[in-house]
Write a protein that holds these residues in place. Structure first.
Motif, PDB file in Angstrom:
ATOM      1  N   ALA A  24      13.591  67.069 -29.841  1.00 23.19           N
ATOM      2  CA  ALA A  24      12.440  67.821 -30.341  1.00 23.19           C
ATOM      3  C   ALA A  24      12.932  68.920 -31.291  1.00 23.19           C
ATOM      4  O   ALA A  24      13.989  69.526 -31.089  1.00 23.19           O
ATOM      5  N   VAL A  25      12.120  69.198 -32.310  1.00 20.10           N
ATOM      6  CA  VAL A  25      12.540  70.115 -33.370  1.00 20.10           C
ATOM      7  C   VAL A  25      11.942  71.507 -33.202  1.00 20.10           C
ATOM      8  O   VAL A  25      11.974  72.314 -34.134  1.00 20.10           O
ATOM      9  N   ASP A  26      11.434  71.824 -31.983  1.00 16.11           N
ATOM     10  CA  ASP A  26      10.943  73.188 -31.787  1.00 16.11           C
ATOM     11  C   ASP A  26      12.104  74.172 -31.696  1.00 16.11           C
ATOM     12  O   ASP A  26      11.919  75.388 -31.797  1.00 16.11           O
ATOM     13  N   VAL A  27      13.326  73.670 -31.498  1.00 16.28           N
ATOM     14  CA  VAL A  27      14.560  74.467 -31.569  1.00 16.28           C
ATOM     15  C   VAL A  27      15.351  73.941 -32.765  1.00 16.28           C
ATOM     16  O   VAL A  27      15.523  72.733 -32.920  1.00 16.28           O
ATOM     17  N   ASN A  28      15.838  74.873 -33.585  1.00 18.78           N
ATOM     18  CA  ASN A  28      16.523  74.471 -34.825  1.00 18.78           C
ATOM     19  C   ASN A  28      18.015  74.173 -34.558  1.00 18.78           C
ATOM     20  O   ASN A  28      18.709  74.989 -33.969  1.00 18.78           O
ATOM     21  N   PRO A  29      18.524  73.031 -34.994  1.00 16.78           N
ATOM     22  CA  PRO A  29      17.807  71.931 -35.667  1.00 16.78           C
ATOM     23  C   PRO A  29      17.113  71.005 -34.674  1.00 16.78           C
ATOM     24  O   PRO A  29      16.020  70.531 -34.913  1.00 16.78           O
ATOM     25  N   THR A  30      17.754  70.749 -33.521  1.00 16.64           N
ATOM     26  CA  THR A  30      17.117  70.057 -32.401  1.00 16.64           C
ATOM     27  C   THR A  30      17.654  70.688 -31.124  1.00 16.64           C
ATOM     28  O   THR A  30      18.634  71.450 -31.142  1.00 16.64           O
ATOM     29  N   ARG A  31      17.055  70.354 -29.987  1.00 16.83           N
ATOM     30  CA  ARG A  31      17.498  70.927 -28.722  1.00 16.83           C
ATOM     31  C   ARG A  31      18.941  70.526 -28.395  1.00 16.83           C
ATOM     32  O   ARG A  31      19.748  71.374 -27.995  1.00 16.83           O
ATOM     33  N   LEU A  32      19.247  69.241 -28.542  1.00 12.68           N
ATOM     34  CA  LEU A  32      20.580  68.765 -28.207  1.00 12.68           C
ATOM     35  C   LEU A  32      21.634  69.340 -29.164  1.00 12.68           C
ATOM     36  O   LEU A  32      22.727  69.730 -28.742  1.00 12.68           O
ATOM     37  N   LYS A  33      21.294  69.410 -30.435  1.00 18.62           N
ATOM     38  CA  LYS A  33      22.234  69.962 -31.419  1.00 18.62           C
ATOM     39  C   LYS A  33      22.500  71.438 -31.144  1.00 18.62           C
ATOM     40  O   LYS A  33      23.626  71.919 -31.310  1.00 18.62           O
ATOM     41  N   ARG A  34      21.482  72.153 -30.661  1.00 20.59           N
ATOM     42  CA  ARG A  34      21.648  73.563 -30.312  1.00 20.59           C
ATOM     43  C   ARG A  34      22.675  73.706 -29.184  1.00 20.59           C
ATOM     44  O   ARG A  34      23.545  74.582 -29.244  1.00 20.59           O
ATOM     45  N   PHE A  35      22.594  72.841 -28.181  1.00 22.89           N
ATOM     46  CA  PHE A  35      23.557  72.879 -27.076  1.00 22.89           C
ATOM     47  C   PHE A  35      24.983  72.595 -27.594  1.00 22.89           C
ATOM     48  O   PHE A  35      25.941  73.270 -27.201  1.00 22.89           O
ATOM     49  N   GLN A  36      25.103  71.596 -28.443  1.00 25.87           N
ATOM     50  CA  GLN A  36      26.434  71.262 -28.971  1.00 25.87           C
ATOM     51  C   GLN A  36      27.077  72.445 -29.696  1.00 25.87           C
ATOM     52  O   GLN A  36      28.252  72.759 -29.501  1.00 25.87           O
ATOM     53  N   ASP A  37      26.288  73.123 -30.512  1.00 24.51           N
ATOM     54  CA  ASP A  37      26.807  74.264 -31.260  1.00 24.51           C
ATOM     55  C   ASP A  37      27.265  75.382 -30.334  1.00 24.51           C
ATOM     56  O   ASP A  37      28.316  76.011 -30.562  1.00 24.51           O
ATOM     57  N   ILE A  38      26.489  75.653 -29.283  1.00 26.65           N
ATOM     58  CA  ILE A  38      26.825  76.748 -28.372  1.00 26.65           C
ATOM     59  C   ILE A  38      28.097  76.450 -27.594  1.00 26.65           C
ATOM     60  O   ILE A  38      28.975  77.302 -27.450  1.00 26.65           O
ATOM     61  N   VAL A  39      28.233  75.223 -27.082  1.00 25.13           N
ATOM     62  CA  VAL A  39      29.413  74.876 -26.285  1.00 25.13           C
ATOM     63  C   VAL A  39      30.676  74.941 -27.139  1.00 25.13           C
ATOM     64  O   VAL A  39      31.712  75.458 -26.708  1.00 25.13           O
TER      65      VAL A  39
END
Length: 561
Positions: free
Chosen positions: A107-122
């Protein structure tokens, strides 16, 4: 600790073969060096062009190389291998990530997507977690272990970057199966006592399995917003892309009425955290919760692990290796000091001269420029003087310091009528310290021919005399000088531009006529004119450039090759 001796018969014979080949190679080179030096002794002029090392220096170089190889081989047979055990201790915490890879994580309510947001943080916090062990379970409609426990942060980062919503074939989200799989891993010997489970999800539970109890510290990361957003998906196989609709199709317009809107189920995630006395953080906009995990792990009691390693240590060969390197270094110093490219050139000289036997130096057939000199000589003999000069100019690229090439160029210039150029080049040869006396004598002789052709008989006579001062046996210079002196003493008749009175003065006197058996003035005059014609003919192009054995042999312009 065990000790074994290194022994390999195959390696032994190969090493001895290498030393033998090197010895034979050195012997052959020393032999040829000796023969080349002997050849130079027969022709002293070669010493000015080819400097050779002494046989002693060369023998020292080859000897150093062979001794260095011998010590290198000896090091192989004096090597002892010792097996040792090393232990190391490490303190760490086991971190198991439980990651939701269902379709809603795109879902794109988190930029860029929810899963991509997790990847960036880890990826961002991994350096702060270095020294701990990491593992990962992924789930959607089913769950499986994705990354085994590892301390390699680089390898774990590769696993994180490879995450995608298409990893689990069964669609939907089943927290029950995810918790069951996590419990299997937690209860196994793969994880140690002090461990943390990090649940990453948007909270949607299609199976409504409810929160589960886990035997570990729990941290929950929520991704998404309460308002929700459309789910973006791209199919690499069909190249279709768009937003997921209720019918399962893709629509490029995210505002279309049938597009699914996925929202964060924060209550479900908080219940999961509360049941396990864990902590919940929404990382959709603020990543500070991720650094709370770093602080938590730093404060936790660490697992102490012992790592036992067996290593094989080989020693005993160092002395021989040092000696081998020393002799190799000595060989390099000697070689760089005395080895010159002239050795190879001189060797070719010997081989091309009939194996240690040759005629006089000026007839030397060795062609350092390949076949260019030979081609130039062939063109010269075929009266292609322009082509001949071009060939000699090309040869200068290989042997620019050889005056014989310049000598041949001067001869070609003479044949083409470039008399002044020919004279200038011959003068350079005469001044060149590398020119042999024989070469200088022939250069003076060729200059005499060129001056005579220019009607400069004074310089012609001087050139012939210079040639004879170096080589008194140069017959062609004697003949031409004789004609010049006869002409100077009145032996020629009727040169162009002289007056009648001058012509009378140049005629032979009566005593001379009697001595030669001429009784009439007319006969004396005709004889004098005939003699003058012959003398002038000797300085004409047809006489100086071509041999006329019936009149005065060997007056051709000299060439060296």
């Amino acid at each position: 600790m065990t000790e074994t001796d290194f022994d390999d018969s195959t390696l032994k014979w190969v090493s001895l073969l290498c030393i033998s080949i090197t010895f034979v190679y050195g012997f052959v080179k020393i032999f040829f060096l000796f023969k080349i030096g002997k050849f130079q002794g027969l022709h002293p002029s070669l010493k000015e062009r080819f400097s050779l090392p002494s046989i002693l220096s060369y023998t020292l170089g080859i000897g150093s190389l062979i001794i260095g190889l011998a010590f290198a081989v000896l090091s192989l047979f004096h090597t002892k291998a010792n097996e040792m055990e090393l232990s190391d201790s490490q303190k760490s915490v086991d971190i198991l990530f439980l990651v939701d890879v269902s379709l809603s994580m795109n879902a794109v309510d988190v930029n860029p997507t929810r899963l991509k947001r997790f990847q960036d943080i880890v990826i961002r916090i991994l350096p702060d977690l270095a020294g701990n062990r990491f593992g990962m379970i992924v789930f959607a409609g089913s769950a499986f272990s994705y990354c085994p426990m590892t301390t390699d942060t680089t390898a774990f980062a590769d696993y994180v970057n490879a995450l995608g919503v298409e990893m689990v074939g069964k669609k939907g989200t089943n927290f029950g199966l995810a918790a069951k799989k996590a419990e299997e891993v937690l209860s196994s010997s793969k994880l140690l006592r002090n461990k943390v489970v990090v649940l990453v999800s948007d909270g949607e539970d299609n199976e409504e399995s409810g929160p589960q109890k886990l035997d570990a510290e729990l941290v929950v990361w929520g991704l998404g917003t309460k308002e929700g957003g459309p789910i973006y998906y791209s199919d690499s196989q069909t190249s279709s892309r768009g937003y997921v609709t209720l019918s399962g199709a893709l629509n490029p317009d995210q505002n279309a009425g049938e597009v699914i809107i996925s929202s964060l189920n924060e209550e479900n995630l908080k219940s999961f955290a509360s049941l396990n006395s864990g902590e919940y953080y929404n990382l959709s906009q603020d990543s500070s919760g991720a650094y709370q995990l770093v602080d938590k792990i730093d404060s936790m009691k660490k697992n102490q692990t012992h790592i036992l390693q067996k290593i094989r240590k080989e020693d005993g060969a160092s002395v021989f290796l040092y000696l081998s390197l020393g002799f190799f270094f000595l060989e390099r110093i000697i070689r760089l000091t005395y080895i010159k490219r002239a050795i190879t050139v001189a060797l070719l000289l010997i081989l091309s001269s009939g194996i240690f036997h040759t005629s006089d130096l000026y007839a030397w057939g060795f062609d350092p420029g390949g076949s260019i000199v030979s081609e130039g000589v062939s063109d010269y003999q075929a009266e292609k003087y322009k082509e001949s000069k071009e060939k000699f100019q090309k040869a200068e690229q290989f042997i620019s310091d050889d005056p014989r090439i310049k000598f041949n160029k001067a001869a070609s210039d003479y044949k083409m009528g470039n008399l002044q150029e020919s004279i200038e080049q011959n003068n350079e040869i005469i001044k060149d310290p590398k020119s042999t006396p024989e070469l200088k004598s022939r250069a003076h002789y060729n200059n005499g021919n060129a001056y005579a052709k220019k009607n400069d008989y004074k310089n012609a006579q001087k050139s012939y005399e210079e040639a004879l001062s170096i080589d008194p046996d140069l017959l062609s210079a004697k003949k031409n000088l004789e004609f010049l002196r006869k002409k100077k003493n009145g032996g020629s008749s009727d040169p162009q531009g002289k007056t009648e009175e001058d012509r009378k003065k140049s005629e032979p006197n009566e005593e001379n006529s009697k001595a030669t058996g001429n009784n009439s003035g007319k006969n004396k005059k005709d004889l004098s004119k005939e003699h003058a014609d012959r003398m002038m003919d000797s300085f004409s192009p047809d006489s100086i450039l071509k041999k006329k054995a019936d009149r005065f042999p060997n007056v051709d312009n000299e060439k060296f090759w």
